[in-house]
Design an enzyme around this catalytic site. Structure first.
Site, PDB file in Angstrom:
ATOM      1  CE  LYS A 117     -22.835  -6.029   4.576  1.00  0.00           C
ATOM      2  NZ  LYS A 117     -22.711  -6.917   3.781  1.00  0.00           N
ATOM      3  CG  PHE A 126     -29.568  -9.721  -1.601  1.00  0.00           C
ATOM      4  CD1 PHE A 126     -28.975 -10.970  -1.135  1.00  0.00           C
ATOM      5  CD2 PHE A 126     -29.166  -8.705  -1.746  1.00  0.00           C
ATOM      6  CE1 PHE A 126     -27.816 -10.681  -0.560  1.00  0.00           C
ATOM      7  CE2 PHE A 126     -27.845  -8.565  -1.321  1.00  0.00           C
ATOM      8  CZ  PHE A 126     -27.108  -9.508  -0.661  1.00  0.00           C
ATOM      9  CB  CYS A 138     -20.691  -2.860  -3.719  1.00  0.00           C
ATOM     10  SG  CYS A 138     -19.130  -3.294  -2.638  1.00  0.00           S
ATOM     11  CG  ASP A 140      -2.064   0.843   0.929  1.00  0.00           C
ATOM     12  OD1 ASP A 140      -3.304   0.320   0.865  1.00  0.00           O
ATOM     13  OD2 ASP A 140      -1.962   1.996   1.052  1.00  0.00           O
TER      14      ASP A 140
END
Ligand code: UGA
Length: 439
Positions: free
Chosen positions: A323, A252, A263, A30
């Site tokens: 979530k 879902f 996302c 990174d």
């Protein structure tokens, strides 16, 4: 095998750690030295159940290393994964500048002595990105170096990333190069999952098409929930009734406030943008987005209808994360609900099991909110309770505590966590999504 992951964000760190867990030797790169320092000290910069233990275990076993040097990574890894951010641009298309930069950096580190390298795109990218990566590496690499480019999309969910990675439903490998393919099969040898081999473009499309389909499922059930509310039907029963058909599936199909996170909103937009740029506009997905936005507005309309005026109202807010099982508040619908209620003059007393700190730092909410020390004290003296994230903590609450602590017993459950009959029996005025109130 020796593997390198460039980018230690959500996907890079979890993927690298799980590759080490199954026995590979992994170098995570990174360009942020602070992040690398934190990881070297055995701390992880994200909340993901089970991940910290795995990082510590694999670092101690000598299978997981962290560095800021791309050159070291390219030298040590036979396969080099790119897992850098692909953020949205204002028009919905994807900003691929990090991918391009890393492709150039890898190219500049390649030498004929190092030998053949597989460059794998793990980040979520629009179709045809692999072609550009191959072109870029070819352009910037010294003459005579050998490499292959692969698309290997990731399907992990935040909150259960470790399990999703170690036990995937499927592994997708997009490659037009047999040598690269053979090495990719070796990478995934320790995993028990079907491997689907495709060309690069199809693999890239699979990722956008999968996420957009899941978002579509959520919008579908949310549109059905609006019809349930208008007709007195129960969306939970409808979801069960259609979801038990194996061709549809129950997952879902949870109606609620709509999808959020880093996302779905981004990927649906990106898929729309790429479809338009290819001259095949995907209008259905625009409707998916519209339903997602409307779902939030319909919920707010219910709150307004009951509270009449939000100004000077004190509202308990349970849930800030996008979530359950994550501290991530990016594109969180809970945060959007909070902002809208604050804009109308309400004061929020918020609680979330994991996302209070991230909300303080990243939500952009600076006024009109206080954070409660625990779940129940958020309720004390509030005019209503709004549940905005699907944490199990909320589903398992003692309803009498809600009744006792709220000033007026109004509950707006945006995730259908409580039982309407039990709520009514406790004396709560309970409103949820697509379900008739009991009693
Ligand atoms: C999603 C996909 O599920 C992963 O397969 C994919 O790898 C990942 O995106 C990614 O592209 O990296 P994630 O964003 O972590 O994973 O979260 P999900 O569990 O899919 O939930 C997304 C949103 O949909 C949340 O806001 C959630 O509350 C909402 N949701 C989910 C519903 O409103 N109803 C449902 O029935 C399910």
């Amino acid at each position: 095998m020796n593997l390198t992951i460039i980018g230690t964000g959500y996907v890079g760190l979890t993927t690298g750690t799980c590759f080490a867990e199954v026995g590979h030797h992994v170098t995570c790169v990174d360009n942020n030295p602070e992040k690398i320092e934190t990881l070297l000290a055995g701390r992880i910069p994200i909340y993901e159940p089970g991940l910290e233990e795995l990082v510590k275990k694999n670092v101690a076993a000598g299978r997981l290393k962290f560095t800021t040097s791309t050159a070291d990574g390219v030298k040590s890894g036979d396969v080099v994964f790119i897992a850098v951010p692909t953020p949205p641009q204002p028009d919905g298309s994807v900003d691929l500048s990090f991918i391009e930069k890393v492709a150039r950096e890898i190219a500049e580190c390649l030498t004929p002595e190092i030998g053949y390298r597989v460059i794998v795109d793990k980040s979520t990218v629009p179709v045809k990105t692999g072609e550009k990566v191959a072109e870029t590496v070819r352009r910037y690499a010294p003459q005579g170096v050998e490499f292959g480019v692969v698309s290997n999309p990731e399907f992990l969910r935040e909150g259960c990333a470790v399990d999703d990675l170690l036990h995937p439903d499927r592994i997708v490998i997009g490659s037009n190069d047999d040598r690269a393919l053979a090495l990719m099969h070796k990478v995934y040898e320790p995993f028990v999952a079907p491997v689907l081999v495709t060309d690069i473009n199809s693999a890239e499309l699979i990722k956008h098409a999968a996420n957009s389909f899941l978002a579509l499922k959520i919008s579908y059930i949310n549109a059905v929930s609006a019809i349930c509310e208008a007709s007195g039907a129960d969306v939970e029963k409808v979801a069960e009734g259609i979801g038990t058909d194996k061709r549809i599936g129950r997952q879902f199909l949870n109606a609620g406030l709509g999808y959020g996170g880093s996302c779905f909103p981004k990927d649906v937009k990106a898929f729309i943008a790429i479809s338009e740029s290819l001259g095949t506009p995907f209008g259905l997905l625009k409707e998916v987005e519209r339903i997602n936005g409307d779902q939030l507005e319909r919920f707010l309309a219910k709150i307004r209808e009951k509270l009449w005026v939000l100004r000077e109202k004190k509202i308990a807010l349970w849930g800030l994360a996008f979530k359950q099982n994550t501290d991530d508040v990016r594109e969180s619908v809970a945060i959007r609900v909070a902002k809208k209620m604050i804009a109308e003059g309400a004061t929020l007393i918020a609680w979330d099991p994991e996302a209070i700190e991230t909300s303080k730092r990243f939500s952009g909410i600076t006024e009109g909110i206080e954070y409660a020390p625990d779940m129940l004290s958020a309720l004390d003296g509030a005019d209503a309770l709004v549940i905005a994230t699907e944490w199990s903590h909320f589903a398992n609450v003692d309803l009498t505590e809600i009744k006792k602590r709220l000033r007026t017993p109004l509950v707006f459950d945006g995730r259908n966590l409580l039982d309407p009959a039990a709520a009514a029996a406790t004396g709560l005025e309970y409103h949820s999504v697509g379900r008739p109130a009991a009693g």
